[in-house]
Design a protein around this motif. Structure first.
Motif, PDB file in Angstrom:
ATOM      1  N   SER A   1       0.863  -1.173   0.000  1.00 47.00           N
ATOM      2  CA  SER A   1       0.000   0.000   0.000  1.00 47.00           C
ATOM      3  C   SER A   1       0.907   1.233   0.000  1.00 47.00           C
ATOM      4  O   SER A   1       1.796   1.341   0.826  1.00 47.00           O
ATOM      5  CB  SER A   1      -0.903  -0.005   1.217  1.00 47.00           C
ATOM      6  OG  SER A   1      -0.155   0.174   2.388  1.00 47.00           O
ATOM      7  N   ARG A   2       0.674   2.107  -0.957  1.00 55.79           N
ATOM      8  CA  ARG A   2       1.549   3.267  -1.078  1.00 55.79           C
ATOM      9  C   ARG A   2       1.204   4.289  -0.004  1.00 55.79           C
ATOM     10  O   ARG A   2       0.034   4.592   0.204  1.00 55.79           O
ATOM     11  CB  ARG A   2       1.370   3.908  -2.452  1.00 55.79           C
ATOM     12  CG  ARG A   2       1.897   3.031  -3.538  1.00 55.79           C
ATOM     13  CD  ARG A   2       1.369   3.500  -4.872  1.00 55.79           C
ATOM     14  NE  ARG A   2       2.174   2.912  -5.920  1.00 55.79           N
ATOM     15  CZ  ARG A   2       3.240   3.490  -6.421  1.00 55.79           C
ATOM     16  NH1 ARG A   2       3.600   4.676  -5.993  1.00 55.79           N
ATOM     17  NH2 ARG A   2       3.943   2.894  -7.350  1.00 55.79           N
ATOM     18  N   PRO A   3       2.223   4.842   0.655  1.00 53.16           N
ATOM     19  CA  PRO A   3       1.937   5.843   1.685  1.00 53.16           C
ATOM     20  C   PRO A   3       1.199   7.047   1.108  1.00 53.16           C
ATOM     21  O   PRO A   3       0.412   7.677   1.804  1.00 53.16           O
ATOM     22  CB  PRO A   3       3.317   6.239   2.204  1.00 53.16           C
ATOM     23  CG  PRO A   3       4.310   5.445   1.474  1.00 53.16           C
ATOM     24  CD  PRO A   3       3.630   4.549   0.515  1.00 53.16           C
TER      25      PRO A   3
ATOM     26  N   ASP B   1      -1.063   6.922  -1.316  1.00 52.77           N
ATOM     27  CA  ASP B   1      -2.478   6.576  -1.477  1.00 52.77           C
ATOM     28  C   ASP B   1      -3.195   6.479  -0.131  1.00 52.77           C
ATOM     29  O   ASP B   1      -4.353   6.880   0.001  1.00 52.77           O
ATOM     30  CB  ASP B   1      -2.612   5.262  -2.252  1.00 52.77           C
ATOM     31  CG  ASP B   1      -2.237   5.440  -3.716  1.00 52.77           C
ATOM     32  OD1 ASP B   1      -2.292   6.607  -4.182  1.00 52.77           O
ATOM     33  OD2 ASP B   1      -1.872   4.453  -4.365  1.00 52.77           O
ATOM     34  N   VAL B   2      -2.486   5.927   0.869  1.00 49.64           N
ATOM     35  CA  VAL B   2      -3.095   5.761   2.188  1.00 49.64           C
ATOM     36  C   VAL B   2      -3.477   7.113   2.780  1.00 49.64           C
ATOM     37  O   VAL B   2      -4.508   7.245   3.439  1.00 49.64           O
ATOM     38  CB  VAL B   2      -2.119   5.007   3.116  1.00 49.64           C
ATOM     39  CG1 VAL B   2      -2.647   4.986   4.545  1.00 49.64           C
ATOM     40  CG2 VAL B   2      -1.897   3.601   2.621  1.00 49.64           C
ATOM     41  N   THR B   3      -2.639   8.113   2.546  1.00 49.78           N
ATOM     42  CA  THR B   3      -2.880   9.402   3.186  1.00 49.78           C
ATOM     43  C   THR B   3      -3.715  10.344   2.329  1.00 49.78           C
ATOM     44  O   THR B   3      -3.776  11.540   2.594  1.00 49.78           O
ATOM     45  CB  THR B   3      -1.544  10.076   3.541  1.00 49.78           C
ATOM     46  OG1 THR B   3      -0.833  10.311   2.322  1.00 49.78           O
ATOM     47  CG2 THR B   3      -0.706   9.225   4.452  1.00 49.78           C
TER      48      THR B   3
ATOM     49  N   CYS C   1      -7.551  10.781  -0.056  1.00 47.91           N
ATOM     50  CA  CYS C   1      -8.864  10.196  -0.351  1.00 47.91           C
ATOM     51  C   CYS C   1      -8.786   9.454  -1.674  1.00 47.91           C
ATOM     52  O   CYS C   1      -7.835   9.634  -2.438  1.00 47.91           O
ATOM     53  CB  CYS C   1      -9.921  11.297  -0.456  1.00 47.91           C
ATOM     54  SG  CYS C   1     -10.192  12.165   1.079  1.00 47.91           S
ATOM     55  N   ASN C   2      -9.814   8.651  -1.968  1.00 44.91           N
ATOM     56  CA  ASN C   2      -9.813   7.892  -3.215  1.00 44.91           C
ATOM     57  C   ASN C   2      -9.830   8.828  -4.421  1.00 44.91           C
ATOM     58  O   ASN C   2     -10.340   9.943  -4.357  1.00 44.91           O
ATOM     59  CB  ASN C   2     -11.009   6.953  -3.256  1.00 44.91           C
ATOM     60  CG  ASN C   2     -10.788   5.763  -2.332  1.00 44.91           C
ATOM     61  OD1 ASN C   2      -9.634   5.395  -2.045  1.00 44.91           O
ATOM     62  ND2 ASN C   2     -11.879   5.190  -1.850  1.00 44.91           N
TER      63      ASN C   2
ATOM     64  N   CYS D   1      -8.529  13.383   4.912  1.00 48.81           N
ATOM     65  CA  CYS D   1      -7.288  12.611   4.812  1.00 48.81           C
ATOM     66  C   CYS D   1      -6.098  13.425   5.344  1.00 48.81           C
ATOM     67  O   CYS D   1      -6.253  14.545   5.789  1.00 48.81           O
ATOM     68  CB  CYS D   1      -7.027  12.209   3.362  1.00 48.81           C
ATOM     69  SG  CYS D   1      -6.855  13.616   2.255  1.00 48.81           S
TER      70      CYS D   1
ATOM     71  N   LYS E   1      -3.158   9.601   8.674  1.00 49.62           N
ATOM     72  CA  LYS E   1      -3.828   8.354   8.305  1.00 49.62           C
ATOM     73  C   LYS E   1      -2.842   7.194   8.194  1.00 49.62           C
ATOM     74  O   LYS E   1      -3.239   6.036   8.153  1.00 49.62           O
ATOM     75  CB  LYS E   1      -4.531   8.508   6.946  1.00 49.62           C
ATOM     76  CG  LYS E   1      -5.719   9.432   6.971  1.00 49.62           C
ATOM     77  CD  LYS E   1      -6.990   8.673   7.237  1.00 49.62           C
ATOM     78  CE  LYS E   1      -8.111   9.686   7.490  1.00 49.62           C
ATOM     79  NZ  LYS E   1      -9.325   9.052   7.957  1.00 49.62           N
ATOM     80  N   LEU E   2      -1.589   7.519   8.096  1.00 53.12           N
ATOM     81  CA  LEU E   2      -0.572   6.471   7.991  1.00 53.12           C
ATOM     82  C   LEU E   2      -0.297   5.936   9.389  1.00 53.12           C
ATOM     83  O   LEU E   2       0.176   6.659  10.269  1.00 53.12           O
ATOM     84  CB  LEU E   2       0.716   7.038   7.377  1.00 53.12           C
ATOM     85  CG  LEU E   2       1.795   6.018   7.085  1.00 53.12           C
ATOM     86  CD1 LEU E   2       1.446   5.199   5.851  1.00 53.12           C
ATOM     87  CD2 LEU E   2       3.136   6.701   6.863  1.00 53.12           C
ATOM     88  N   GLU E   3      -0.646   4.669   9.562  1.00 54.70           N
ATOM     89  CA  GLU E   3      -0.471   4.087  10.898  1.00 54.70           C
ATOM     90  C   GLU E   3       0.961   3.628  11.091  1.00 54.70           C
ATOM     91  O   GLU E   3       1.517   2.905  10.253  1.00 54.70           O
ATOM     92  CB  GLU E   3      -1.431   2.907  11.073  1.00 54.70           C
ATOM     93  CG  GLU E   3      -2.842   3.365  11.367  1.00 54.70           C
ATOM     94  CD  GLU E   3      -3.786   2.194  11.435  1.00 54.70           C
ATOM     95  OE1 GLU E   3      -3.428   1.161  12.031  1.00 54.70           O
ATOM     96  OE2 GLU E   3      -4.890   2.312  10.872  1.00 54.70           O
TER      97      GLU E   3
END
Ligand SMILES: [Zn+2]
Length: 371
Positions: free
Chosen positions: A260-262, A264-266, A268-269, A287, A291-293
């Motif tokens: 999962s790309r950081p 994309d994770v951080t 919105c779609n 976002c 959001k990156l855990e």
């Protein structure tokens, strides 16, 4: 004739000459009255005056000659690299006087008028069988017919390159950028460096010297590597910053399935295959980098936290030629707690999506712009 008689004869000749001079002067100035002269006209005074005037005139003339010579040399960018420096003419004469006498003899032997002199010399230099002329041609004091032909070819080629460069220079398309690089690289090589004429060449082509130097660098470093010159010049790579291995490692990591790309994770779609601009600018409330855990090991700031080795790009002052310092982007080694690495990473992640979006867009759009 004995030495004594010779001396007497010479003296007599001198006296006669002087008498003759005085007579001519007398007849020439006969009509003038004494009132026309404001100077003392004793024999001694006149003589001294004449002597001084002659000396001053000579000095002035010599000074003008020297000044003119210096200026001419300056304007031509010629260092005083005259015939004496050429090996072939070294030590031909025992001393300067012998040489001077030889030149004088030649001058006297030639016809008086400049036209006839030059015509005689030109005719002599066309003698192809003369060994002296051959030497002169070898030393490039005079040009042979082949030299003249080469010179006209070189001139024409240079003109054509100049025209090609002129037309490529102003265009911004990828193709013209490429051909410009190839052109410059092809005319700036070892020979130009050897003969130290890059500055003059640049002037002739209407390019800055630095442009030619870059061409030379492209040529000397790239033509010798396995990659071709063409591949290199199409994009400036930061070969100082990242090695091929590191690049491949990073590429392979991000291309693995399930990663999962950081970015994309951080964010919105995507909508219509792109992220919303508010998300990219980090203005979105939905976002963000939080959001990156992260794992506790990655945020641990205790003294017991694990120390990690990592590298980061920093602008560093580097000393270069001429006592100057330049800023250069280099990888700096760090050994810190993991939290420091990850907070740096989050910091980068804040601005990265917008940067990447812009770069992708520019890369797609700019080469397609037509004027
Ligand atoms: Zn968002």
């Amino acid at each position: 004739m004995s030495a004594k008689k010779k001396l007497e004869f010479n003296r007599k000749q001198k006296l006669l000459k002087r008498r003759q001079q005085k007579l001519t002067s007398y007849y020439k100035n006969r009509s003038k009255t004494n009132t026309e002269y404001t100077y003392t006209i004793t024999k001694e005074a006149t003589k001294k005056r004449e002597y001084r005037a002659k000396k001053a005139g000579k000095k002035e003339k010599e000074n003008t000659r020297k000044r003119n010579y210096r200026q001419a040399m300056k304007s031509k960018h010629i260092t005083q690299n005259t015939l004496e420096d050429r090996d072939i003419f070294k030590n031909v004469f025992n001393n300067r006087t012998t040489k001077h006498r030889a030149i004088k003899r030649l001058k006297n032997a030639l016809p008086r008028t400049p036209k006839r002199r030059s015509a005689t010399l030109a005719a002599y230099l066309q003698h192809t069988k003369s060994p002296a002329v051959e030497i002169l041609r070898q030393a490039e004091v005079v040009s042979s017919p082949e030299d003249l032909m080469n010179m006209s070819i070189e001139k024409a080629a240079l003109e054509d390159i100049k025209t090609a460069i002129e037309s490529c220079k102003t265009k911004r398309s990828k193709d013209s950028f490429l051909s410009m690089n190839v052109l410059v690289a092809s005319i700036s090589g070892e020979k130009i460096t050897e003969t130290r004429c890059r500055k003059n060449l640049a002037k002739k082509l209407g390019l800055p010297v630095r442009r030619l130097s870059r061409g030379n660098r492209n040529r000397t470093t790239i033509l010798k590597s396995e990659k071709s010159c063409w591949a290199y010049v199409c994009r400036k790579t930061r070969k100082d910053a990242l090695s091929e291995e590191t690049k491949r490692l990073a590429y392979n990591f991000w291309m693995k399935p399930g990663i999962s790309r950081p970015t994309d994770v951080t964010l919105c779609n995507k909508e219509d295959q792109v992220h919303k601009i508010a998300c990219l600018k980090r203005d979105c409330g939905e976002c963000g980098v939080n959001k990156l855990e992260l794992l506790t090991e990655e945020t641990d700031d205790l003294d017991t936290a694990q120390i990690v080795k990592w590298e980061k790009f920093e602008k560093v002052d580097i000393k270069v030629k001429g006592n100057k310092t330049i800023k250069k982007l280099v990888l700096v080694k760090k050994e810190t707690k993991a939290v420091e690495l990850f907070s740096h990473f989050l910091e980068l992640l804040k601005s990265f999506p917008l940067h990447q979006h812009r770069a992708t867009w520019q890369k797609q759009t700019i080469p397609n712009i037509t004027y």
